[in-house]
Motif scaffolding. Sequence first.
Motif, PDB file in Angstrom:
ATOM      1  N   GLU A 100       1.934  12.787 -36.817  1.00 10.11           N
ATOM      2  CA  GLU A 100       0.708  13.573 -36.943  1.00 10.11           C
ATOM      3  C   GLU A 100      -0.533  12.705 -36.783  1.00 10.11           C
ATOM      4  O   GLU A 100      -1.603  13.207 -36.451  1.00 10.11           O
ATOM      5  CB  GLU A 100       0.690  14.261 -38.302  1.00 10.11           C
ATOM      6  N   PHE A 101      -0.405  11.406 -37.001  1.00 10.48           N
ATOM      7  CA  PHE A 101      -1.563  10.518 -36.907  1.00 10.48           C
ATOM      8  C   PHE A 101      -1.900  10.156 -35.465  1.00 10.48           C
ATOM      9  O   PHE A 101      -3.062   9.909 -35.132  1.00 10.48           O
ATOM     10  CB  PHE A 101      -1.314   9.236 -37.711  1.00 10.48           C
ATOM     11  N   SER A 102      -0.891  10.074 -34.615  1.00 10.23           N
ATOM     12  CA  SER A 102      -1.130   9.577 -33.260  1.00 10.23           C
ATOM     13  C   SER A 102      -0.924  10.633 -32.185  1.00 10.23           C
ATOM     14  O   SER A 102      -1.049  10.334 -31.000  1.00 10.23           O
ATOM     15  CB  SER A 102      -0.191   8.387 -32.978  1.00 10.23           C
ATOM     16  N   HIS A 103      -0.622  11.865 -32.560  1.00 14.03           N
ATOM     17  CA  HIS A 103      -0.341  12.885 -31.549  1.00 14.03           C
ATOM     18  C   HIS A 103      -1.548  13.141 -30.648  1.00 14.03           C
ATOM     19  O   HIS A 103      -1.407  13.232 -29.418  1.00 14.03           O
ATOM     20  CB  HIS A 103       0.090  14.184 -32.238  1.00 14.03           C
ATOM     21  N   GLU A 104      -2.711  13.241 -31.238  1.00 14.49           N
ATOM     22  CA  GLU A 104      -3.907  13.514 -30.441  1.00 14.49           C
ATOM     23  C   GLU A 104      -4.207  12.340 -29.507  1.00 14.49           C
ATOM     24  O   GLU A 104      -4.659  12.540 -28.367  1.00 14.49           O
ATOM     25  CB  GLU A 104      -5.101  13.774 -31.360  1.00 14.49           C
ATOM     26  N   ALA A 105      -3.973  11.122 -29.963  1.00 14.93           N
ATOM     27  CA  ALA A 105      -4.203   9.955 -29.093  1.00 14.93           C
ATOM     28  C   ALA A 105      -3.232   9.960 -27.918  1.00 14.93           C
ATOM     29  O   ALA A 105      -3.596   9.577 -26.802  1.00 14.93           O
ATOM     30  CB  ALA A 105      -4.051   8.663 -29.905  1.00 14.93           C
ATOM     31  N   VAL A 106      -2.005  10.394 -28.141  1.00 16.47           N
ATOM     32  CA  VAL A 106      -1.021  10.461 -27.046  1.00 16.47           C
ATOM     33  C   VAL A 106      -1.454  11.506 -26.022  1.00 16.47           C
ATOM     34  O   VAL A 106      -1.301  11.317 -24.814  1.00 16.47           O
ATOM     35  CB  VAL A 106       0.378  10.770 -27.616  1.00 16.47           C
ATOM     36  N   LYS A 107      -2.021  12.618 -26.481  1.00 18.88           N
ATOM     37  CA  LYS A 107      -2.405  13.696 -25.563  1.00 18.88           C
ATOM     38  C   LYS A 107      -3.486  13.273 -24.574  1.00 18.88           C
ATOM     39  O   LYS A 107      -3.607  13.867 -23.500  1.00 18.88           O
ATOM     40  CB  LYS A 107      -2.889  14.910 -26.371  1.00 18.88           C
ATOM     41  N   ARG A 141       0.087  23.942 -28.572  1.00 22.33           N
ATOM     42  CA  ARG A 141      -0.490  25.208 -28.114  1.00 22.33           C
ATOM     43  C   ARG A 141      -1.632  24.994 -27.110  1.00 22.33           C
ATOM     44  O   ARG A 141      -1.824  25.798 -26.203  1.00 22.33           O
ATOM     45  CB  ARG A 141      -0.999  25.998 -29.325  1.00 22.33           C
ATOM     46  N   SER A 142      -2.365  23.899 -27.248  1.00 20.19           N
ATOM     47  CA  SER A 142      -3.542  23.700 -26.409  1.00 20.19           C
ATOM     48  C   SER A 142      -3.193  23.327 -24.966  1.00 20.19           C
ATOM     49  O   SER A 142      -3.984  23.600 -24.056  1.00 20.19           O
ATOM     50  CB  SER A 142      -4.429  22.612 -27.021  1.00 20.19           C
ATOM     51  N   ASN A 143      -2.059  22.685 -24.749  1.00 29.48           N
ATOM     52  CA  ASN A 143      -1.734  22.236 -23.397  1.00 29.48           C
ATOM     53  C   ASN A 143      -0.397  22.770 -22.894  1.00 29.48           C
ATOM     54  O   ASN A 143       0.144  22.278 -21.906  1.00 29.48           O
ATOM     55  CB  ASN A 143      -1.721  20.702 -23.333  1.00 29.48           C
ATOM     56  N   ALA A 144       0.167  23.773 -23.579  1.00 38.41           N
ATOM     57  CA  ALA A 144       1.506  24.251 -23.226  1.00 38.41           C
ATOM     58  C   ALA A 144       1.545  24.810 -21.804  1.00 38.41           C
ATOM     59  O   ALA A 144       2.469  24.499 -21.035  1.00 38.41           O
ATOM     60  CB  ALA A 144       1.953  25.312 -24.230  1.00 38.41           C
ATOM     61  N   LYS A 145       0.561  25.617 -21.429  1.00 39.16           N
ATOM     62  CA  LYS A 145       0.599  26.224 -20.093  1.00 39.16           C
ATOM     63  C   LYS A 145       0.516  25.167 -19.004  1.00 39.16           C
ATOM     64  O   LYS A 145       1.222  25.239 -17.981  1.00 39.16           O
ATOM     65  CB  LYS A 145      -0.554  27.228 -19.948  1.00 39.16           C
ATOM     66  N   GLN A 146      -0.328  24.170 -19.203  1.00 36.66           N
ATOM     67  CA  GLN A 146      -0.467  23.113 -18.206  1.00 36.66           C
ATOM     68  C   GLN A 146       0.839  22.329 -18.058  1.00 36.66           C
ATOM     69  O   GLN A 146       1.309  22.090 -16.940  1.00 36.66           O
ATOM     70  CB  GLN A 146      -1.599  22.170 -18.597  1.00 36.66           C
ATOM     71  N   TYR A 195       5.606  27.921 -27.642  1.00 31.84           N
ATOM     72  CA  TYR A 195       4.142  27.960 -27.566  1.00 31.84           C
ATOM     73  C   TYR A 195       3.645  29.114 -26.693  1.00 31.84           C
ATOM     74  O   TYR A 195       2.587  29.018 -26.093  1.00 31.84           O
ATOM     75  CB  TYR A 195       3.612  26.635 -27.010  1.00 31.84           C
ATOM     76  N   ALA A 196       4.419  30.180 -26.625  1.00 29.61           N
ATOM     77  CA  ALA A 196       3.995  31.321 -25.814  1.00 29.61           C
ATOM     78  C   ALA A 196       2.756  31.963 -26.431  1.00 29.61           C
ATOM     79  O   ALA A 196       2.753  32.318 -27.608  1.00 29.61           O
ATOM     80  CB  ALA A 196       5.122  32.340 -25.715  1.00 29.61           C
ATOM     81  N   ARG A 236       4.550  18.916 -36.434  1.00 27.44           N
ATOM     82  CA  ARG A 236       3.245  18.573 -35.903  1.00 27.44           C
ATOM     83  C   ARG A 236       2.364  19.794 -35.759  1.00 27.44           C
ATOM     84  O   ARG A 236       1.159  19.728 -35.879  1.00 27.44           O
ATOM     85  CB  ARG A 236       3.447  17.889 -34.548  1.00 27.44           C
ATOM     86  N   ASP A 237       2.961  20.949 -35.461  1.00 24.58           N
ATOM     87  CA  ASP A 237       2.180  22.146 -35.202  1.00 24.58           C
ATOM     88  C   ASP A 237       2.777  23.307 -35.985  1.00 24.58           C
ATOM     89  O   ASP A 237       3.546  24.085 -35.471  1.00 24.58           O
ATOM     90  CB  ASP A 237       2.191  22.458 -33.688  1.00 24.58           C
ATOM     91  N   PRO A 238       2.451  23.408 -37.261  1.00 26.79           N
ATOM     92  CA  PRO A 238       3.067  24.445 -38.070  1.00 26.79           C
ATOM     93  C   PRO A 238       2.701  25.846 -37.636  1.00 26.79           C
ATOM     94  O   PRO A 238       3.376  26.791 -37.982  1.00 26.79           O
ATOM     95  CB  PRO A 238       2.532  24.140 -39.485  1.00 26.79           C
ATOM     96  N   SER A 239       1.644  26.005 -36.869  1.00 27.93           N
ATOM     97  CA  SER A 239       1.246  27.332 -36.418  1.00 27.93           C
ATOM     98  C   SER A 239       1.819  27.705 -35.077  1.00 27.93           C
ATOM     99  O   SER A 239       1.416  28.675 -34.462  1.00 27.93           O
ATOM    100  CB  SER A 239      -0.286  27.392 -36.340  1.00 27.93           C
ATOM    101  N   SER A 240       2.771  26.919 -34.578  1.00 28.50           N
ATOM    102  CA  SER A 240       3.340  27.217 -33.265  1.00 28.50           C
ATOM    103  C   SER A 240       3.992  28.580 -33.277  1.00 28.50           C
ATOM    104  O   SER A 240       4.513  29.044 -34.286  1.00 28.50           O
ATOM    105  CB  SER A 240       4.364  26.145 -32.883  1.00 28.50           C
ATOM    106  N   ASN A 241       4.002  29.224 -32.147  1.00 30.21           N
ATOM    107  CA  ASN A 241       4.443  30.608 -32.027  1.00 30.21           C
ATOM    108  C   ASN A 241       5.886  30.646 -31.575  1.00 30.21           C
ATOM    109  O   ASN A 241       6.185  30.547 -30.406  1.00 30.21           O
ATOM    110  CB  ASN A 241       3.535  31.326 -31.009  1.00 30.21           C
ATOM    111  N   ASP A 242       6.801  30.761 -32.533  1.00 31.21           N
ATOM    112  CA  ASP A 242       8.212  30.931 -32.193  1.00 31.21           C
ATOM    113  C   ASP A 242       8.449  32.406 -31.987  1.00 31.21           C
ATOM    114  O   ASP A 242       8.521  33.184 -32.921  1.00 31.21           O
ATOM    115  CB  ASP A 242       9.078  30.396 -33.335  1.00 31.21           C
TER     116      ASP A 242
END
Length: 952
Positions: A360-367, A399-404, A435-436, A633-639
């Motif tokens: 959770e600390f480095s996920h945004e840096a990886v993106k 969720r922010s980059n799933a479509k790409q 992430y639909a 990492r993304d507890p709000s992900s849409n399963d």
Amino acid sequence: MPAVSKGDGMRGLAVFISDIRNCKSKEAEIKRINKELANIRSKFKGDKALDGYSKKKYVCKLLFIFLLGHDIDFGHMEAVNLLSSNKYTEKQIGYLFISVLVNSNSELIRLINNAIKNDLASRNPTFMCLALHCIANVGSREMGEAFAADIPRILVAGDSMDSVKQSAALCLLRLYKASPDLVPMGEWTARVVHLLNDQHMGVVTAAVSLITCLCKKNPDDFKTCVSLAVSRLSRIVSSASTDLQDYTYYFVPAPWLSVKLLRLLQCYPPPEDAAVKGRLVECLETVLNKAQEPPKSKKVQHSNAKNAILFETISLIIHYDSEPNLLVRACNQLGQFLQHRETNLRYLALESMCTLASSEFSHEAVKTHIDTVINALKTERDVSVRQRAADLLYAMCDRSNAKQIVSEMLRYLETADYAIREEIVLKVAILAEKYAVDYSWYVDTILNLIRIAGDYVSEEVWYRVLQIVTNRDDVQGYAAKTVFEALQAPACHENMVKVGGYILGEFGNLIAGDPRSSPPVQFSLLHSKFHLCSVATRALLLSTYIKFINLFPETKATIQGVLRAGSQLRNADVELQQRAVEYLTLSSVASTDVLATVLEEMPPFPERESSILAKLKRKKGPGAGSALDDGRRDPSSNDINGGMEPTPSTVSTPSPSADLLGLRAAPPPAAPPASAGAGNLLVDVFDGPAAQPSLGPTPEEAFLSELEPPAPESPMALLADPAPAAETSCCRSEGQRDSDGALPPPPTAGRMYLFYGNKTSVQFQNFSPTVVHPGDLQTHILSGPLAVQTKRVAAQVDGGAQVQQVLNIECLRDFLTPPLLSVRFRYGGAPQALTLKLPVTINKFFQPTEMAAQDFFQRWKQLSLPQQEAQKIFKANHPMDAEVTKAKVRDRGRVCRPMNFVGAGIIQTKALQVGCLLRLEPNAQAQMYRLTLRTSKEPVSRHLCELLAQQF
């Protein structure tokens, strides 16, 4: 022939080697070798007073001949004789010959052991090193048994030379890897840790290798090494290349030792001592800072050594996962390697960033490196690097980059290597579901996936889309319209036909109002694909046709004509023939109401976990669990398998994917939800619905049916108090042998099935369940009361996976103490240890015996000695039901009297049979029992009385 100088030690050997090199053909070489072998054989047999020099020369010739690929069947005794020489060169050749040619099961091992023992006791460091090297090279179990206790003493002795300590550490490491049970843990373990402070770097390097191996199985014994390792690492990292001249490799001080220390630290969680932790963080920051400095040499050796330390440092940072600043810095450093000209560095950077993406600390840096990773996926020439790029895209998706990411992976799938297409398909399916943003996008993605790579779309993928469409009313019409359009393509994959057949059969009525997709058009479109499909798909289409008769009565005549055709009624495949006959009869005989009832729309599927993720984990192999499951990492992900509207009663239960088509029985009622505590690591294999009372458990299930562990709050509390459950299971009569053949035929043997499950997303590493025998129990030794044979299990248990272990147990003689199951593993880098008492007690080998009342009381009087009887008066543990009590006693023998209960049986062991008589006298008014047992052995009477008293 070249001249041989006078200074050469063995002129004859040099001449022989020269002759071999000058041979013009293979035949000439063999002839020369045979001549030399004959000469050596005659020397060994004829000259009894052969001096040490000659023996050494001839043994060297035999070694050279062996290295040329020829068998050597003599000379071993002469080599052993060389071990007793006081000359280094002669002793060295003797040890060399033994290390290369002597088999570990040779009869000469005892003689060799005596010579080694003498050299170890000589206190001559050169001879001691030769002996230790020989032990390590041969590494036989007999040598381990002979010297496993001596080598640790040499290692920690204060007067041992540095070279001897180094050799002793590596020798002990070799023996431990070959036979871990032979290396005793004792006082030396605490002293060997302090070798990390030794002034000789070679001793420290060897000691680190030994401690790293030992601490994986016994972490508590070596936990003090953390502070010493940090201290030594700090001195190395902060030193200049001139400080450690003897151990500096291309301007990098002690790179091998640094890497070993970093790996040792990965065996333990972050240090609890603030000072030690601060010093370690300072070391890690220093390594990251040095990586930014310009190289001190342009040679590849310099960069290799420097990068080896850097990548191991990043691995330690990822392992701790507790320092946000270090994690982000590590991610930025790896990002610089993504465009490095060295392919290996790009591969390692992608692989490390996959693990960083789950933090959770480095996920945004990886993106932030997503464009670079996508470019690598498209342009890399090495398929392994492209595969790591795909892994990283999967790991950084949210969720922010799933479509790409999904669109890029679909685009790459069209030209992807065949070896990784199935893996890409699984990842696209998982990301699309997880992430639909809406269901129409999910349906479009899966259908596009089938169109692009239909051959690599497994059943789990298209089963899943059917399940989701069936469960969601708002997407059913769109799915029917989309799949109808997809089926109109000239080249349509069979998986698309399967999906289309199911969806149109269930929801085709939602698009029937459009003339372009009227019922006859839908049927014609599907039937045009019928002759091109496999038997399984044809069977599915026949089920769709009968559904059409219910949905669209106007198509009944057309469909009945198809079912009545000879190609269906007389089909060579039994399944297709049976379906055609039954569906035709059903459509002809049944009324409209009956058809509507039988062929009504499929009900929603039970909410269950996706089987696609489990399939991907199996394909990736051990170690992929944490990288593949990034749900934290993304507890709000849409399963979209029902995860958007969870209810308290919903329980995710995995089930066979084929059940999505409704071909199997309805699933059993869901079990109560498991505790969500972080410590609930082991899957409870008994948390399913209880068996019907009339069926009863199988013997294997009864062994463990009541060992349900509590839901703890930490891994160490998994089995905080297993004793009550174990005692309950020990008294279950169903756990005894039955006639179903589940246990081996001999009455003295039994089989136990143990199931270990991982409910977390993190892989269990170094997973090692072993049966520990307290007291006098022994494994594989006939002198002990039990012989337990265990089947090895995998050392890694992936998240969500379950493994099985089989124990074959044979009772050799009566025993009192049950065995213990010791489970050790590493969870998140921290060692875990669990101990469970196995429900293997003497009553498990009890065999009821038919006996008349007269014979019973006659035998009862014969067992009249005081030591043969055990009696206990106790309050009833259960309601005093006469029928239940009679059934329990009947398991111990025949019931002979109506008021008091008596029984007889025999405890079956391999050594002897112990006769047992039981008498149970209930007092309903006082709610108490008096239990009396008489057996032919005193300890058995007392122990059996205690065990059986718990059952009434």
